[in-house]
Design an enzyme around this catalytic site. Structure first.
Site, PDB file in Angstrom:
ATOM      1  N   ASP A  32      10.445  37.226 -30.396  1.00 42.59           N
ATOM      2  CA  ASP A  32       9.598  35.988 -30.412  1.00 42.59           C
ATOM      3  C   ASP A  32       8.920  35.699 -31.615  1.00 42.59           C
ATOM      4  O   ASP A  32       7.727  35.712 -31.740  1.00 42.59           O
ATOM      5  CB  ASP A  32       8.263  36.277 -29.366  1.00 42.59           C
ATOM      6  CG  ASP A  32       8.914  36.920 -28.089  1.00 42.59           C
ATOM      7  OD1 ASP A  32      10.014  36.525 -27.594  1.00 42.59           O
ATOM      8  OD2 ASP A  32       8.390  37.807 -27.535  1.00 42.59           O
ATOM      9  N   GLU A 239       9.820  27.994 -21.663  1.00 40.03           N
ATOM     10  CA  GLU A 239       9.038  28.934 -22.148  1.00 40.03           C
ATOM     11  C   GLU A 239       9.009  28.586 -23.791  1.00 40.03           C
ATOM     12  O   GLU A 239       9.896  28.080 -24.245  1.00 40.03           O
ATOM     13  CB  GLU A 239       8.922  30.380 -21.866  1.00 40.03           C
ATOM     14  CG  GLU A 239      10.303  30.824 -22.087  1.00 40.03           C
ATOM     15  CD  GLU A 239      10.292  32.437 -21.746  1.00 40.03           C
ATOM     16  OE1 GLU A 239       9.505  33.054 -21.114  1.00 40.03           O
ATOM     17  OE2 GLU A 239      11.472  33.043 -22.038  1.00 40.03           O
TER      18      GLU A 239
HETATM   19  O1  FUB Z   1       8.667  38.698 -24.972  1.00 43.46           O
HETATM   20  C1  FUB Z   1       7.997  38.605 -23.843  1.00 43.46           C
HETATM   21  C2  FUB Z   1       8.661  37.163 -23.303  1.00 43.46           C
HETATM   22  O2  FUB Z   1      10.207  36.845 -23.405  1.00 43.46           O
HETATM   23  C3  FUB Z   1       8.111  35.957 -24.185  1.00 43.46           C
HETATM   24  O3  FUB Z   1       6.576  35.801 -23.938  1.00 43.46           O
HETATM   25  C4  FUB Z   1       8.995  34.803 -23.794  1.00 43.46           C
HETATM   26  O4  FUB Z   1       8.888  33.896 -24.672  1.00 43.46           O
HETATM   27  C5  FUB Z   1      10.115  35.626 -23.823  1.00 43.46           C
HETATM   28  O5  FUB Z   1      10.926  35.684 -25.117  1.00 43.46           O
END
Ligand code: FUB
Length: 340
Positions: A32, A239
Site C-alpha cells: 500500500d 478501495e
Molecule cells: O493492507 C490492508 C488493505 O489491503 C489495504 O488497506 C487495502 O487497500 C488493501 O491493500
C-alpha cells in the site's frame, strides 16, 4: 494482460523473471505505498505486512499489521532506506489492531501521518499522528478524526493550499455499512443495477487534524455520464483511492478489489464527478492491489505492490516502482507488471 487467474497458475519463478520491477526492500514486507515528495526526496508511507498468525477470513483479519516504517529514496531509481518504526499501534490511544494503508501530508513545517485502524469494538476509523520530520517518529492524536470511517486515507494538497482527505474501502474496509456518513450493521452493497458506492472526500481544517466539512460521496461516471453500477466490478470503486493533478485536471485512481485492477477517472475539481477512463495497472500476484502516483524529476512514477517475494502469500507483499506515462491527450498508458 495477464488475468488474476492466469497469475495464480503461473510458476512463481516465471513471474519473478517477468516482473518489470524488483521489491524496494526485502528485509521486511511492505504494501500500500503512498509516495510523497518532501524536502526534495521521496518518502514512501507503506503498510508493514507481518504474519500475525490470524486465520484468513473475508474481513481481512489476517492483515494484522501493527506499525509503520517510512522508506526514503533520493529518487525513484535509487535504493530505499528504511527509516525505522514511525508509529506503533500500542502508542495510539484509540486503536487496537490492523494498522492498514497510510498516507502523509505536510503543512507549515510539520508532517501528518493519516492511518486507519480498528477500535476495540472492531470498527475502522482514521487517525492522524504528527511529527517534525517526514520519517517521524509520529505522535498520535488521542482520538480518531471525528466523522471518519472505513480505511485507506489518501491526501490531496490542492494548489490553493487546501488539503482533502479521500477514504473508504469495501468488504473488510466496512464502507458498505455507511449511508450518508452513518453506520448501520445491516447496510450492504447496493444491488448490481444501482449506482456503486464511491469513496468519500472531506476538506481538512487548517490544523490538519479534523474535517472542515462532512464527508461527501464521490461519484464515478461512465462515458455516457451515468454513475457506474454496483455490479460493474471491472470498473467500480473498491478501495485504495489516490488523487493526482495533471495539466490542471484531477485524476482519481483506485483499486477495483475483486477484479484486481487499478483504474482511473478524471474530473475538474477535488469533489468530482469523475469520468472513468481506463486501467492504470493490470492484476498483480496477491489478492489486493494498491498504488500511488507521484511526479519526481519531471517524470511520473507508479508505486504499487505484489506478493511475488513471499511466494504469493496475499498478506505478505512488497512495494515496487515503475515509470508511468501520460499521452498527449492526458491518457495514462496501462502498466503490465509482468510484461504485456
Ligand atoms: O493492507 C490492508 C488493505 O489491503 C489495504 O488497506 C487495502 O487497500 C488493501 O491493500
Amino acid at each position: 494482460m495477464t488475468s488474476f487467474d492466469d497469475l495464480g497458475a503461473t510458476p512463481l519463478a516465471e513471474l519473478a523473471a517477468r516482473a518489470i520491477s524488483p521489491p524496494l526492500v526485502t528485509h521486511i514486507y511492505t504494501a500500500d505505498p503512498s509516495a510523497r515528495v518532501f524536502e526534495g526526496k521521496i518518502y514512501v508511507y507503506p503498510s508493514h505486512d507481518i504474519d500475525a498468525g490470524i486465520a484468513f477470513n473475508d474481513n481481512g483479519d489476517h492483515f494484522g499489521m501493527q506499525d509503520y516504517h517510512v522508506l526514503r529514496m533520493d529518487s525513484p531509481q535509487a535504493g530505499a532506506v528504511d527509516c525505522g518504526v514511525a508509529l506503533h499501534v500500542r502508542d495510539v490511544p484509540w486503536a487496537e489492531r490492523q494498522m492498514w494503508a497510510p498516507d502523509a501530508a505536510t503543512r507549515d513545517g510539520r508532517y501528518y501521518l493519516y492511518f486507519p485502524a480498528k477500535r476495540a469494538d472492531g470498527i475502522f476509523q482514521i487517525g492522524v499522528a504528527i511529527a517534525d520530520r517526514p520519517e517521524g517518529p509520529f505522535k498520535a492524536e488521542p482520538r480518531p478524526i471525528e466523522g471518519s470511517y472505513s480505511i485507506d486515507p489518501a491526501l490531496l494538497a490542492d494548489e490553493d493550499g487546501s488539503h482533502y482527505l479521500y477514504f473508504g474501502g469495501l468488504w473488510g474496509g466496512q464502507l458498505q455499512k455507511y449511508r450518508d456518513n452513518t453506520y448501520a450493521a445491516d447496510n450492504d452493497e447496493p444491488a448490481p443495477d444501482e449506482p456503486a458506492l464511491g469513496p468519500r472526500v472531506a476538506r481538512l481544517g487548517a490544523d490538519m487534524t479534523q474535517f472542515a466539512e462532512p464527508p461527501r460521496e464521490v461519484v464515478i461516471l461512465d462515458q455516457d455520464g451515468r454513475p457506474l453500477r454496483a455490479g460493474d466490478h471491472d470498473r467500480r470503486y473498491f478501495e485504495g483511492p489516490w488523487m493526482h493533478r495533471y495539466r490542471g485536471r484531477y485524476y482519481l485512481s483506485y483499486s477495483t478489489g475483486n477484479t484486481h485492477c487499478i483504474c482511473y477517472a478524471v474530473g475538474d475539481n477535488p469533489y468530482g464527478p469523475f469520468t472513468w477512463q481506463g486501467v492504470v495497472l493490470t492484476p498483480v500476484l496477491g489478492w489486493t492491489s494498491h498504488h500511488s502516483i507521484v511526479e519526481f524529476g519531471g517524470r511520473w512514477w507508479l508505486y504499487y505492490h505484489d506478493a511475488v517475494l513471499s511466494g504469493g502469500v496475499t498478506h505478505l507483499r512488497s512495494i515496487k516502482v515503475t515509470e508511468l506515462h501520460h499521452d498527449a491527450q492526458g491518457r495514462i498508458a496501462t502498466v503490465h507488471p509482468y510484461g504485456a
